[in-house]
Enzyme design. Structure first.
Site, short mmCIF file in Angstrom:
data_model
loop_
_atom_site.label_atom_id
_atom_site.label_comp_id
_atom_site.label_asym_id
_atom_site.label_seq_id
_atom_site.Cartn_x
_atom_site.Cartn_y
_atom_site.Cartn_z
N THR A 1 0.83 -1.21 0.00
CA THR A 1 0.00 0.00 0.00
C THR A 1 0.86 1.26 0.00
O THR A 1 2.01 1.25 0.44
CB THR A 1 -0.89 0.04 1.26
OG1 THR A 1 -0.06 -0.12 2.43
CG2 THR A 1 -1.94 -1.05 1.25
N ARG B 1 0.92 -1.28 -11.89
CA ARG B 1 0.07 -0.99 -13.05
C ARG B 1 -0.13 -2.18 -13.97
O ARG B 1 -1.14 -2.25 -14.68
CB ARG B 1 0.63 0.22 -13.80
CG ARG B 1 0.33 1.52 -13.08
CD ARG B 1 1.20 2.66 -13.54
NE ARG B 1 2.56 2.56 -13.02
CZ ARG B 1 3.51 3.47 -13.23
NH1 ARG B 1 3.25 4.53 -13.97
NH2 ARG B 1 4.72 3.33 -12.70
N ARG C 1 6.15 2.98 2.97
CA ARG C 1 6.19 4.35 3.51
C ARG C 1 7.51 5.06 3.20
O ARG C 1 7.57 6.27 3.22
CB ARG C 1 5.94 4.28 5.03
CG ARG C 1 6.11 5.57 5.80
CD ARG C 1 5.13 6.65 5.36
NE ARG C 1 5.28 7.85 6.15
CZ ARG C 1 6.26 8.74 6.02
NH1 ARG C 1 7.21 8.55 5.12
NH2 ARG C 1 6.32 9.82 6.79
N LYS C 2 8.54 4.29 2.96
CA LYS C 2 9.86 4.89 2.67
C LYS C 2 10.23 5.97 3.67
O LYS C 2 10.48 7.13 3.31
CB LYS C 2 9.92 5.45 1.25
CG LYS C 2 9.68 4.43 0.15
CD LYS C 2 9.90 5.05 -1.22
CE LYS C 2 9.63 4.08 -2.35
NZ LYS C 2 8.20 3.80 -2.57
P1 5BU Z 1 4.32 -0.01 -10.97
O1 5BU Z 1 2.95 0.48 -11.31
O2 5BU Z 1 4.45 -1.55 -11.11
O3 5BU Z 1 5.41 0.74 -11.66
O4 5BU Z 1 4.44 0.30 -9.40
C1 5BU Z 1 5.61 0.06 -8.67
C2 5BU Z 1 5.37 0.29 -7.20
O5 5BU Z 1 6.58 0.05 -6.49
C3 5BU Z 1 4.94 1.71 -6.83
O6 5BU Z 1 4.06 1.60 -5.72
C4 5BU Z 1 6.22 2.39 -6.39
O7 5BU Z 1 6.00 3.37 -5.40
C5 5BU Z 1 6.99 1.23 -5.82
N1 5BU Z 1 8.46 1.36 -5.96
C6 5BU Z 1 9.11 1.41 -7.18
O8 5BU Z 1 8.48 1.38 -8.23
N2 5BU Z 1 10.48 1.48 -7.22
C7 5BU Z 1 11.23 1.53 -6.11
O9 5BU Z 1 12.47 1.55 -6.20
C8 5BU Z 1 10.55 1.48 -4.86
C9 5BU Z 1 9.19 1.38 -4.82
BR1 5BU Z 1 11.51 1.53 -3.32
#
Ligand code: 5BU
Length: 265
Positions: A62, A233, A93-94
Site C-alpha cells: 500500500t 500498473r 512508507r519509505k
Molecule cells: P508499478 O505500477 O508496477 O510501476 O508500481 C511500482 C510500485 O513500487 C509503486 O508503488 C512504487 O512506489 C513502488 N516502488 C518502485 O516502483 N520502485 C522503487 O524503487 C521502490 C518502490 Br523503493
C-alpha cells in the site's frame, strides 16, 4: 554475489527473523511470490482490488497516504481481507528522517502504520538511527523492516557504496531488518539470507515515461535472484482484468522460482 540454493520452505525453517519466516511460509503455502502494489486513490477501489487479487498474492503493498477517503475502517477491512485470502500487508512508507521523528511517523498520526502493516521500509540516507527509531516501535509488535538498497528508477543514486553501506546496516539489525527493496540479490556470505522484494516488474512495457524501468518476472527471479516481485500498473492498470492479470503474474513469478530451484538442484 552468493545465490541461494534453498527453497522458500527451507528458508522459512531457518530464517532468524520472525516476519521473514511468516512471509516465506506464506509464499510456500500459497505458491505465490507476487506482491501487488495497489496505487489507487479511493478506499472502495483499493478494497475491491485487494479482494480480487487476494487469492494470488503473498503481499499487498500500500501507499496508504494516497487514499482520498482513508479512515480506520479501511484498515479494518484490509486486515479482514488479509486473513480471508492469506496475505500480509506492506506499507511502502519509505521513511527517511531521524530516528526520533520516524518512530512517531510509524506509530502515531492518522495512519498508525505500525498497528496494521506487517512490513514497512526505510531509506538509509539518515544513517543507522532510522533503524533504531523504527525498531523501538515495530519490534515489540513483531513487525519487520526492509531497507531501500537499490531503487528501480533511471538515474537512482542508490548504488555503489550507498548500497554496500545499506547492506552493512541491515546486517547489524537482523532482529528487525530482514531484507531489501532492490534489483539484485544482496547476500554476501553463505549464512546470510536477506529477502529481496523487487519493484519495476512488468510483462508488457519497458517504462512509464517518468523513470520507472520494468524487467520481467523471469529476469527478476532467475537472473537477478530476487524473491518477491512487486507489480502495480501491470495488474491494477487493467481494472476489468484484475484476477486474470494477478493470476498471470503469479504464474510467471512462480514458474520463474521453480526454474531457479531446478537450476540449482
Ligand atoms: P508499478 O505500477 O508496477 O510501476 O508500481 C511500482 C510500485 O513500487 C509503486 O508503488 C512504487 O512506489 C513502488 N516502488 C518502485 O516502483 N520502485 C522503487 O524503487 C521502490 C518502490 Br523503493
Amino acid at each position: 554475489m552468493i545465490n541461494t540454493f534453498k527453497t522458500y520452505a527451507d528458508r522459512a525453517q531457518q530464517h532468524p527473523n520472525a516476519c521473514a519466516r511468516d512471509l516465506l511460509m506464506l509464499m510456500e503455502r500459497k505458491k505465490s511470490n507476487l506482491s501487488i502494489a495497489v496505487d489507487v486513490t479511493s478506499k472502495a477501489e483499493l478494497l475491491s482490488i485487494a479482494n480480487q487479487a487476494g487469492p494470488y498474492i503473498c503481499l499487498l503493498k500500500t501507499h496508504i497516504d494516497i487514499v482520498d477517503d482513508f479512515d480506520a475502517d479501511l484498515v479494518d477491512q484490509l486486515e479482514t481481507l488479509a486473513k480471508q485470502h492469506d496475505f500480509m500487508i506492506f506499507e511502502d512508507r519509505k521513511f527517511a528522517d531521524i530516528g526520533n521523528t520516524v518512530k512517531r511517523q510509524y506509530g502515531n498520526g492518522v495512519y498508525k502504520i505500525a498497528s496494521w502493516a506487517h512490513i514497512t521500509n526505510a531509506h538509509t540516507v539518515p544513517g543507522e538511527g532510522i533503524i533504531d527509531g523504527l525498531k523501538e516501535v515495530g519490534l515489540p509488535l513483531g513487525r519487520g523492516l526492509i531497507l531501500l538498497s537499490e531503487m528501480s528508477t533511471k538515474g537512482a543514486l542508490t548504488k555503489g557504496d550507498y548500497t554496500v553501506e545499506s547492506v552493512a546496516m541491515a546486517r547489524r539489525h537482523q532482529d528487525f531488518v530482514f531484507g531489501f527493496i532492490a534489483q539484485h540479490q544482496m547476500n554476501e556470505t553463505p549464512d546470510e539470507d536477506f529477502l529481496v522484494l523487487t519493484p519495476g516488474v512488468g510483462l508488457d512495457v519497458k517504462g512509464d515515461g517518468m523513470g520507472q524501468q520494468y524487467h520481467t518476472p523471469h529476469d527478476a527471479i532467475v537472473s537477478r535472484g530476487c524473491d518477491v516481485i512487486i507489480v502495480g500498473r501491470g495488474i491494477y492498470g487493467h481494472p476489468d482484468q484484475i484476477q486474470t492479470q494477478a493470476q498471470r503474474y503469479r504464474d510467471a513469478g512462480w514458474d520463474a522460482y521453480l526454474e531457479r530451484c531446478k537450476l540449482h538442484q
